[in-house]
Design an enzyme around this catalytic site. Structure first.
Site, PDB file in Angstrom:
ATOM      1  CG  ASN A   9     -51.742  -3.457  24.854  1.00  0.00           C
ATOM      2  OD1 ASN A   9     -50.776  -3.417  25.625  1.00  0.00           O
ATOM      3  ND2 ASN A   9     -51.910  -2.577  23.882  1.00  0.00           N
ATOM      4  CE  LYS A  11     -54.031   0.374  25.157  1.00  0.00           C
ATOM      5  NZ  LYS A  11     -54.655   1.356  24.319  1.00  0.00           N
ATOM      6  CG  HIS A  96     -50.739  -0.911  20.108  1.00  0.00           C
ATOM      7  ND1 HIS A  96     -51.100   0.395  20.313  1.00  0.00           N
ATOM      8  CD2 HIS A  96     -51.765  -1.674  20.559  1.00  0.00           C
ATOM      9  CE1 HIS A  96     -52.302   0.416  20.880  1.00  0.00           C
ATOM     10  NE2 HIS A  96     -52.731  -0.822  21.046  1.00  0.00           N
ATOM     11  CD  GLU A  98     -51.874   3.015  22.648  1.00  0.00           C
ATOM     12  OE1 GLU A  98     -51.187   2.330  23.409  1.00  0.00           O
ATOM     13  OE2 GLU A  98     -53.126   3.013  22.670  1.00  0.00           O
ATOM     14  CD  GLU A 169     -55.618  -3.145  18.504  1.00  0.00           C
ATOM     15  OE1 GLU A 169     -56.270  -3.574  19.456  1.00  0.00           O
ATOM     16  OE2 GLU A 169     -54.594  -2.451  18.629  1.00  0.00           O
ATOM     17  N   GLY A 175     -59.324   2.952  22.596  1.00  0.00           N
ATOM     18  CA  GLY A 175     -59.371   3.773  23.801  1.00  0.00           C
ATOM     19  C   GLY A 175     -60.363   4.930  23.705  1.00  0.00           C
ATOM     20  CB  SER A 214     -63.825   0.684  22.341  1.00  0.00           C
ATOM     21  OG  SER A 214     -63.009   1.834  22.425  1.00  0.00           O
TER      22      SER A 214
END
Ligand code: PEP
Length: 252
Positions: A9, A11, A96, A98, A169, A175, A214
């Site tokens: 991904n 991003k 996701h 985010e 996730e 991240g 991560s």
């Protein structure tokens, strides 16, 4: 037998130049890789050029989101599944963290996006995962169940998930450099399968569940060795050729 999948991904990262270099590097580093399916999800602007660069390669192309509407029309800023299809995307990330937490996408909207992807013959990669406070107050399983329920309560929910990939996730691991331990991740992956088995045993055994948060070249092999982890959704490390190639090789 579930074939492992490693998805990058990207991003909102990349330039015309860096994207070409990244794809060249991944293609060269991976070579023929039958044991693992490899997917890259660039920002939408780069999809067309990456599709051209991937012609004749085994690496699959995906997008980072899809509109909930299958009909064209007034959805500023969105891309439909049929557009993604036309540009060679066979996968799309939905839900996701985010999108959920920065853009406020609800479980309901995400389920609708997933259904639209399936209708347009693009395989959704549905991201689910708990916030740190949820883990700390011991309600991780309820949070995961609620995210799955949004799809399962659709009329054809089981069939939709059968045509999807799941990605667990934990939000606190995305991240942040903090990875769930292989045991922590396995525990949630096993819970997801057990939860799905209440609806449909074949779905529970067949659906691929990726781990994301991560993952790097050092921790990937231990995570992927767990029985219910079928590969990874990789953010930061997917932008580094050597790391991403090493992660893909760890899965296959
Ligand atoms: C992600 O964005 O899905 C992700 C897992 O990011 P990272 O690998 O950087 O934690």
């Amino acid at each position: 037998m579930r074939r492992p999948l490693v998805a990058g991904n990207w991003k909102m990262n990349g330039t015309r130049k860096s994207v070409v270099e990244l794809i060249d590097g991944i293609k060269g580093g991976l070579g023929h890789h039958p044991a693992v399916e490899v997917l890259v999800c660039p920002p939408a602007l780069f999809i067309d050029s990456v599709a051209s660069q991937l012609k004749g390669s085994e690496i699959r192309l995906g997008a980072q989101n899809v509109c909930q509407s299958t009909a064209p029309g007034a959805f500023t800023g969105e891309l439909s599944a049929s557009m993604l299809q036309e540009f060679d995307c066979c996968y799309v990330i939905v839900g996701h963290s985010e999108r959920r937490h920065i853009y406020g996408e609800s479980d309901k909207l995400i389920a609708e996006r997933l259904a639209a992807a399936v209708a347009g013959e693009v395989t959704p990669v549905l991201c689910i995962g708990e916030l740190l406070e949820t883990r700390e107050n011991g309600t991780t399983e309820q949070a995961i169940a609620q995210q799955l329920d949004a799809v399962l309560k659709l009329e054809n929910g089981v069939e939709l998930l059968r045509q999807s990939v799941l990605a667990y996730e934990p939000v606190w691991a995305i991240g942040t450099g903090k990875t769930a331990s292989p045991e922590q991740a396995q525990e949630v992956h096993a819970f997801i399968r057990a939860y799905l088995a209440k609806y449909d045993e074949t779905l529970a055994n067949g659906v691929r569940i990726l781990y994301g948060g991560s993952v790097n070249a050092t921790n990937a092999a231990d995570l992927f060795s767990m029985p219910d982890i079928d590969g990874g959704l990789i953010g930061g490390a997917s932008l580094k050729v050597n790391d991403f190639v090493a992660i893909c090789k760890a899965a296959g």
